[in-house]
Motif scaffolding. Structure first.
Motif, PDB file in Angstrom:
ATOM      1  N   UNK A  65       0.890  -1.138   0.108  1.00 26.90           N
ATOM      2  CA  UNK A  65       0.099  -0.122  -0.055  1.00 26.90           C
ATOM      3  C   UNK A  65       0.904   1.314   0.021  1.00 26.90           C
ATOM      4  N   UNK A  66       2.058   1.107   0.473  1.00 27.86           N
ATOM      5  CA  UNK A  66       3.074   2.304   0.780  1.00 27.86           C
ATOM      6  C   UNK A  66       4.202   2.020  -0.405  1.00 27.86           C
ATOM      7  N   UNK A  67       4.655   3.080  -0.974  1.00 27.96           N
ATOM      8  CA  UNK A  67       5.743   3.023  -2.029  1.00 27.96           C
ATOM      9  C   UNK A  67       6.898   3.942  -1.515  1.00 27.96           C
ATOM     10  N   UNK A  68       8.155   3.772  -1.720  1.00 29.91           N
ATOM     11  CA  UNK A  68       9.431   4.573  -1.362  1.00 29.91           C
ATOM     12  C   UNK A  68       9.695   5.396  -2.311  1.00 29.91           C
ATOM     13  N   UNK A  69       9.774   6.587  -2.021  1.00 26.96           N
ATOM     14  CA  UNK A  69      10.212   7.642  -3.046  1.00 26.96           C
ATOM     15  C   UNK A  69      11.631   7.948  -2.791  1.00 26.96           C
ATOM     16  N   UNK A  70      12.086   9.025  -3.493  1.00 29.95           N
ATOM     17  CA  UNK A  70      13.508   9.540  -3.218  1.00 29.95           C
ATOM     18  C   UNK A  70      13.790  10.011  -1.708  1.00 29.95           C
ATOM     19  N   UNK A  71      14.902   9.834  -1.213  1.00 22.30           N
ATOM     20  CA  UNK A  71      15.365   9.972  -0.171  1.00 22.30           C
ATOM     21  C   UNK A  71      14.606   9.593   1.029  1.00 22.30           C
ATOM     22  N   UNK A  72      14.084   8.104   0.976  1.00 22.66           N
ATOM     23  CA  UNK A  72      13.288   7.683   1.760  1.00 22.66           C
ATOM     24  C   UNK A  72      11.879   8.404   2.194  1.00 22.66           C
TER      25      UNK A  72
END
Length: 238
Positions: free
Chosen positions: A33-40
């Motif tokens: 359900x959650x995704x990781x973008x840049x710089x956490x």
């Protein structure tokens, strides 16, 4: 950079001579359900950045927290010991799954509905563990038994950092999701999940703030999941 609290990787456990070594890999596992973008930076299912509602450990009075642990362990009741042992042995999600099946039977849910509820629940648990492990190793907060106070704990201290409590994060996440699905049971669900979180203080393996902040973090993760459930036509089950 130094911190105002003890680091888990720098102090031995009671009765040991070298600091523990951990496995932070779970903090970078894939999520549902959650995704990781840049710089956490973390994004919700609608690609909006999540601002986590959890205290930075730099702002926590850990000496006071340690005193709470000591006072709790010195005044444990038989019921509190039982709570610590019940929630602290075996697989936590197995105990929560038992609650789901009990409620499914009570509300006469069909097998497809039960499967769907289970799918959302376990996917959310995966995300809750990933986020918890990310913060645990990001902040590297020591456990109560790393302060040299010779604590007499109910259970063995786990071999990973303290903050936030995984038990509490899972409990908070489960509370949010199950209360949405079974709204008539929300009061009892909240009570049971708060007991699960509190059990870690009774066990002597967590500071109280680990549990309080973990519950809040878990509820926030659960809210992220529920926001998606509302758009997926998974209506509350009466």
């Amino acid at each position: 950079m130094r911190t105002n609290y003890r680091r888990w990787t720098e102090y031995p456990y009671a009765g040991e001579s070298i600091p523990p070594k951990g496995s932070p890999e779970a903090g970078f596992w894939p999520m549902f359900f959650i995704s990781r973008g840049r710089d956490n930076n973390f994004l919700d299912p609608f690609h909006q950045r999540i601002n986590w509602r959890i205290k930075n450990p730099e702002g926590i009075d850990w000496e006071t927290e340690l005193l709470i642990v000591e006072q709790t362990l010195n005044s444990l009741t038989p019921q509190q010991i039982h709570i610590a042992q019940y929630w602290g042995t075996g697989e936590l999600t197995d105990k929560i799954t038992t609650i789901i099946f009990r409620l499914a039977k009570k509300y006469k849910l069909g097998s497809p509905s039960v499967a769907r509820v289970q799918g959302y629940f376990h996917a959310a648990m995966n995300d809750a563990f990933v986020i918890t492990w990310f913060f645990k190793y990001h902040w590297d907060v020591a456990r109560p038994n790393q302060y040299g106070r010779n604590l007499s704990t109910v259970l063995f201290t786990p071999r990973f950092p303290a903050y936030p409590s995984a038990h509490a994060t899972v409990a908070g996440c489960a509370e949010a999701i199950l209360s949405y699905i079974f709204p008539r049971e929300s009061f009892e669900i909240k009570k049971v999940m708060e007991e699960s979180a509190q059990s870690r203080l009774y066990a002597g393996v967590h500071f109280n703030v680990d549990n309080i902040e973990g519950l809040g973090l878990g509820r926030q993760i659960g809210e992220v999941v529920v926001s998606l459930l509302r758009t997926q036509n998974l209506n509350t089950l009466q």
